[in-house]
Design a protein around this motif. Structure first.
Motif, mmCIF file in Angstrom:
data_model
loop_
_atom_site.group_PDB
_atom_site.id
_atom_site.type_symbol
_atom_site.label_atom_id
_atom_site.label_comp_id
_atom_site.label_asym_id
_atom_site.label_seq_id
_atom_site.Cartn_x
_atom_site.Cartn_y
_atom_site.Cartn_z
ATOM 1 N N MET A 163 -79.967 16.235 -18.725
ATOM 2 C CA MET A 163 -79.151 15.292 -18.004
ATOM 3 C C MET A 163 -78.230 16.000 -17.001
ATOM 4 S SD MET A 163 -78.639 12.171 -17.593
ATOM 5 C CE MET A 163 -78.185 10.709 -18.453
ATOM 6 N N SER A 164 -77.756 17.194 -17.373
ATOM 7 C CA SER A 164 -76.878 17.940 -16.473
ATOM 8 C C SER A 164 -77.572 18.291 -15.167
ATOM 9 C CB SER A 164 -76.378 19.213 -17.156
ATOM 10 O OG SER A 164 -75.549 18.879 -18.234
ATOM 11 N N TRP A 165 -78.860 18.605 -15.249
ATOM 12 C CA TRP A 165 -79.600 18.945 -14.031
ATOM 13 C C TRP A 165 -79.709 17.745 -13.103
ATOM 14 C CZ3 TRP A 165 -80.361 23.563 -12.165
ATOM 15 C CH2 TRP A 165 -80.316 24.655 -13.029
ATOM 16 N N ILE A 166 -79.881 16.562 -13.659
ATOM 17 C CA ILE A 166 -79.958 15.352 -12.833
ATOM 18 C C ILE A 166 -78.626 15.140 -12.112
ATOM 19 C CG2 ILE A 166 -80.184 12.832 -12.895
ATOM 20 C CD1 ILE A 166 -82.180 13.286 -15.249
ATOM 21 N N PHE A 167 -77.527 15.266 -12.859
ATOM 22 C CA PHE A 167 -76.208 15.128 -12.241
ATOM 23 C C PHE A 167 -76.002 16.182 -11.159
ATOM 24 C CE2 PHE A 167 -75.179 12.241 -15.593
ATOM 25 C CZ PHE A 167 -74.132 11.475 -15.102
ATOM 26 N N SER B 184 -69.529 13.949 -5.509
ATOM 27 C CA SER B 184 -70.144 15.266 -5.511
ATOM 28 C C SER B 184 -69.428 16.222 -6.459
ATOM 29 C CB SER B 184 -70.148 15.834 -4.090
ATOM 30 O OG SER B 184 -70.735 17.100 -4.051
ATOM 31 N N MET B 185 -68.121 16.275 -6.348
ATOM 32 C CA MET B 185 -67.352 17.175 -7.216
ATOM 33 C C MET B 185 -67.393 16.721 -8.673
ATOM 34 S SD MET B 185 -66.209 19.687 -5.556
ATOM 35 C CE MET B 185 -66.162 20.143 -3.850
ATOM 36 N N MET C 161 -71.412 21.351 -14.922
ATOM 37 C CA MET C 161 -70.889 22.645 -15.358
ATOM 38 C C MET C 161 -70.445 22.646 -16.821
ATOM 39 S SD MET C 161 -68.726 24.170 -12.207
ATOM 40 C CE MET C 161 -69.510 24.922 -10.804
ATOM 41 N N ARG C 162 -70.420 21.493 -17.441
ATOM 42 C CA ARG C 162 -70.121 21.466 -18.876
ATOM 43 C C ARG C 162 -71.232 22.136 -19.673
ATOM 44 N NH1 ARG C 162 -68.896 15.287 -20.051
ATOM 45 N NH2 ARG C 162 -70.153 15.951 -21.805
ATOM 46 N N ASP C 163 -72.475 22.048 -19.153
ATOM 47 C CA ASP C 163 -73.631 22.600 -19.859
ATOM 48 C C ASP C 163 -74.305 23.764 -19.139
ATOM 49 O OD1 ASP C 163 -73.461 20.668 -21.928
ATOM 50 O OD2 ASP C 163 -74.539 19.221 -20.686
ATOM 51 N N THR D 180 -75.002 29.523 -11.637
ATOM 52 C CA THR D 180 -76.247 28.790 -11.404
ATOM 53 C C THR D 180 -75.951 27.406 -10.855
ATOM 54 O OG1 THR D 180 -77.378 29.986 -13.160
ATOM 55 C CG2 THR D 180 -78.327 27.883 -12.506
ATOM 56 N N ALA D 181 -75.016 26.696 -11.491
ATOM 57 C CA ALA D 181 -74.699 25.332 -11.065
ATOM 58 C C ALA D 181 -74.191 25.315 -9.623
ATOM 59 C CB ALA D 181 -73.676 24.710 -12.004
#
Length: 104
Positions: free
Chosen positions: A1-5, A42-43, A50-52, A57-58
């Motif tokens: 899910m983090s990648w989608i965000f 965006s932020m 960045m939580r995961d 990388t993020a």
């Protein structure tokens, strides 16, 4: 899910960058409002991702998506010239973003 965000927030980076360029120093109300809304989205998405995900990388993926999308949009709309070299460089940038995802 983090990648989608992260991907969506990278796309919002392109929105705010484009809106900022059209805001005429925040004197044009419509683009100025769009800039603010897209910046928050965006932020917020980057912060959530960045939580995961590791910060390096993020951030690199976020910037890469935003930069590639901003330049591609500018070329599609005629705001910037299109050339084979520019397209290849954008594709290289996208390849680097994909590589960061694959190595995580």
């Amino acid at each position: 899910m983090s990648w989608i965000f992260l991907v969506v927030s990278g796309l919002f980076e392109a929105v705010w960058a484009t809106a900022l360029s059209r805001s005429e120093g925040f004197s044009n109300l419509g683009p100025s409002i769009l800039f603010g809304a897209a910046l928050v989205a965006s932020m917020g998405g980057l912060a959530y991702a960045m939580r995961d995900l590791p910060v390096g990388t993020a951030y690199a993926v976020w910037v890469g998506i935003g930069a590639a999308t901003t330049v591609a949009w500018a070329m599609v709309t005629g705001a910037e010239p299109v050339s084979v070299v520019r397209v290849l460089l954008i594709l290289g940038l996208i390849g680097c973003v994909i590589g960061l995802k694959l190595t995580h």
